[in-house]
Design a protein around this motif. Structure first.
Motif, PDB file in Angstrom:
ATOM      1  N   PRO A  52       0.761  -0.957   0.216  1.00 37.29           N
ATOM      2  CA  PRO A  52       0.201   0.187  -0.329  1.00 37.29           C
ATOM      3  C   PRO A  52       0.757   1.021   0.019  1.00 37.29           C
ATOM      4  N   ASP A  53       0.170   2.174  -0.518  1.00 36.15           N
ATOM      5  CA  ASP A  53       1.016   3.340  -0.658  1.00 36.15           C
ATOM      6  C   ASP A  53       0.355   4.461   0.993  1.00 36.15           C
ATOM      7  N   VAL A  54      -0.073   3.851   1.664  1.00 38.41           N
ATOM      8  CA  VAL A  54      -0.227   5.042   2.939  1.00 38.41           C
ATOM      9  C   VAL A  54      -1.021   3.609   3.328  1.00 38.41           C
ATOM     10  N   LEU A  55      -1.294   3.886   4.876  1.00 38.02           N
ATOM     11  CA  LEU A  55      -2.534   3.156   5.534  1.00 38.02           C
ATOM     12  C   LEU A  55      -2.875   4.514   6.710  1.00 38.02           C
ATOM     13  N   VAL A  56      -4.303   4.270   6.429  1.00 36.47           N
ATOM     14  CA  VAL A  56      -5.024   4.801   6.575  1.00 36.47           C
ATOM     15  C   VAL A  56      -6.120   4.194   8.061  1.00 36.47           C
ATOM     16  N   THR A  57      -5.579   4.670   9.399  1.00 34.37           N
ATOM     17  CA  THR A  57      -6.095   3.741  11.106  1.00 34.37           C
ATOM     18  C   THR A  57      -6.706   4.099  11.589  1.00 34.37           C
ATOM     19  N   ASP A  58      -7.378   3.998  12.263  1.00 35.97           N
ATOM     20  CA  ASP A  58      -8.060   4.660  13.431  1.00 35.97           C
ATOM     21  C   ASP A  58      -7.287   4.059  14.739  1.00 35.97           C
ATOM     22  N   ASN A  88     -10.866  11.155  17.555  1.00 36.33           N
ATOM     23  CA  ASN A  88     -11.501  11.457  18.006  1.00 36.33           C
ATOM     24  C   ASN A  88     -11.029  12.782  18.484  1.00 36.33           C
ATOM     25  N   TYR A  89      -9.780  12.077  19.020  1.00 40.90           N
ATOM     26  CA  TYR A  89      -8.714  12.948  20.104  1.00 40.90           C
ATOM     27  C   TYR A  89      -7.842  13.675  19.199  1.00 40.90           C
ATOM     28  N   ALA A  90      -7.818  14.754  19.285  1.00 36.64           N
ATOM     29  CA  ALA A  90      -6.543  15.437  18.504  1.00 36.64           C
ATOM     30  C   ALA A  90      -5.223  15.183  19.695  1.00 36.64           C
ATOM     31  N   ALA A  91      -5.361  15.126  20.402  1.00 40.00           N
ATOM     32  CA  ALA A  91      -3.912  15.013  21.403  1.00 40.00           C
ATOM     33  C   ALA A  91      -2.732  13.293  20.323  1.00 40.00           C
ATOM     34  N   MET A  96       2.204  10.818  17.083  1.00 40.91           N
ATOM     35  CA  MET A  96       2.599   9.843  15.723  1.00 40.91           C
ATOM     36  C   MET A  96       3.264  10.242  14.961  1.00 40.91           C
ATOM     37  N   PRO A  97       3.515   8.813  14.648  1.00 47.64           N
ATOM     38  CA  PRO A  97       4.656   9.550  14.268  1.00 47.64           C
ATOM     39  C   PRO A  97       5.069   9.955  12.892  1.00 47.64           C
ATOM     40  N   SER A  98       6.216  10.423  13.161  1.00 51.72           N
ATOM     41  CA  SER A  98       6.675  11.511  11.846  1.00 51.72           C
ATOM     42  C   SER A  98       6.355  11.353  10.584  1.00 51.72           C
ATOM     43  N   GLY A  99       5.840  12.777  10.226  1.00 50.54           N
ATOM     44  CA  GLY A  99       4.876  12.754   9.170  1.00 50.54           C
ATOM     45  C   GLY A  99       4.041  12.326   8.554  1.00 50.54           C
ATOM     46  N   ALA A 100       2.777  12.050   9.621  1.00 50.29           N
ATOM     47  CA  ALA A 100       2.236  11.618   9.704  1.00 50.29           C
ATOM     48  C   ALA A 100       0.566  12.540   9.874  1.00 50.29           C
ATOM     49  N   GLU A 101      -0.141  11.806   9.274  1.00 55.44           N
ATOM     50  CA  GLU A 101      -1.494  13.242   9.085  1.00 55.44           C
ATOM     51  C   GLU A 101      -2.846  12.925   9.780  1.00 55.44           C
ATOM     52  N   PHE A 102      -2.892  13.781  10.769  1.00 59.56           N
ATOM     53  CA  PHE A 102      -4.644  13.437  11.551  1.00 59.56           C
ATOM     54  C   PHE A 102      -4.849  13.755  11.150  1.00 59.56           C
ATOM     55  N   VAL A 103      -6.148  13.209  10.874  1.00 57.86           N
ATOM     56  CA  VAL A 103      -8.443  13.398  10.312  1.00 57.86           C
ATOM     57  C   VAL A 103      -8.874  13.210  11.737  1.00 57.86           C
ATOM     58  N   ASP A 104      -9.217  14.243  12.195  1.00 57.37           N
ATOM     59  CA  ASP A 104     -10.403  14.304  13.275  1.00 57.37           C
ATOM     60  C   ASP A 104     -11.366  13.855  12.655  1.00 57.37           C
ATOM     61  N   LYS A 105     -11.994  12.314  13.094  1.00 56.85           N
ATOM     62  CA  LYS A 105     -13.126  11.523  13.084  1.00 56.85           C
ATOM     63  C   LYS A 105     -14.115  12.523  12.764  1.00 56.85           C
TER      64      LYS A 105
END
Length: 222
Positions: A52-58, A88-91, A96-105
């Motif tokens: 996979p190019d990217v992992l999207v995970t809860d 659901n938690y921005a904290a 997160m690992p370096s370079g990871a993106e965060f998306v609020d549910k």
């Protein structure tokens, strides 16, 4: 043109069935290729066979490893993989690992937000090789724009293609990119499929891939 319909490959990991189905449907609708897992154990099985190019995970997956631990395992096995964390938690962004993106549910009602985060994760800095071990050949963005197939490669995939063109073996590429040999073999296999040179009789795909790279990036890339 060969490769013009290539799609980003996403591994989606979400333990809540309804959320998993809705997010997967949304991503497929936007042209992503999907592997789907309900927990980290299933996700690791996918990572062992796919690229996979990217992992999207809860984050909370109902069991261990959790999503952040899974992201670290995935990054260790395949340094080029992009990471998008859903929560659901921005904290959690602080862990997160370096370079990871965060998306609020709470923002998943806007599918474009997740799609944009995936693209940022894929195209973000991926130069995680050892200091002083950068490849001799690179692939400038300006040159890549001449070829839709090469333009669609992630930075990690383009680096692997550059190292193939430089004559390195899979083992040497793994050493240069701090990846496992198995991860490099999956990436190379997917590159050959993308370039439509996999399983072609009487063709050495590494030679064809190297020629393809040289044709588009030439002596200026050495």
């Amino acid at each position: 043109m060969p490769g013009a319909t290539w799609a980003r490959r996403v591994l989606l990991v979400e333990d809540q069935r309804i959320m998993r189905v809705l997010v997967a449907e949304s991503l497929r609708h936007r042209g992503f290729e999907l592997d789907v897992a309900a927990d980290a154990v299933q996700a690791l099985q996918v990572l062992d066979t796919a690229d996979p190019d990217v992992l999207v995970t809860d984050v909370e997956l109902g069991s261990r490893p959790d999503g952040l631990e899974l992201a670290l395992i995935a990054r260790a096995a395949s340094p080029g993989i992009g990471i998008v964390v859903l929560s659901n938690y921005a904290a959690v962004a602080e862990r997160m690992p370096s370079g990871a993106e965060f998306v609020d549910k709470a923002e998943l009602h806007d599918p474009d937000e997740l799609a944009a985060a995936i693209e940022r994760a894929v195209r973000g800095p991926r130069a995680r090789g050892r200091a002083g071990r950068a490849p001799q050949r690179t692939a400038p963005e300006s040159a890549a724009s001449q070829d839709p197939v090469v333009a669609s490669l992630t930075p990690h995939q383009r680096r692997v293609l550059a190292l193939i063109a430089a004559g390195l073996s899979n083992a040497e590429i793994a050493d240069r990119t701090d990846s496992t040999l198995r991860a490099v073999e999956r990436t190379v296999s997917r590159l050959f499929t993308r370039l439509e040179i996999a399983n072609v009789p009487a063709v050495n795909p590494r030679v064809i891939a190297a020629n393809r790279f040289n044709r588009h990036f030439g002596p200026a890339a050495t």
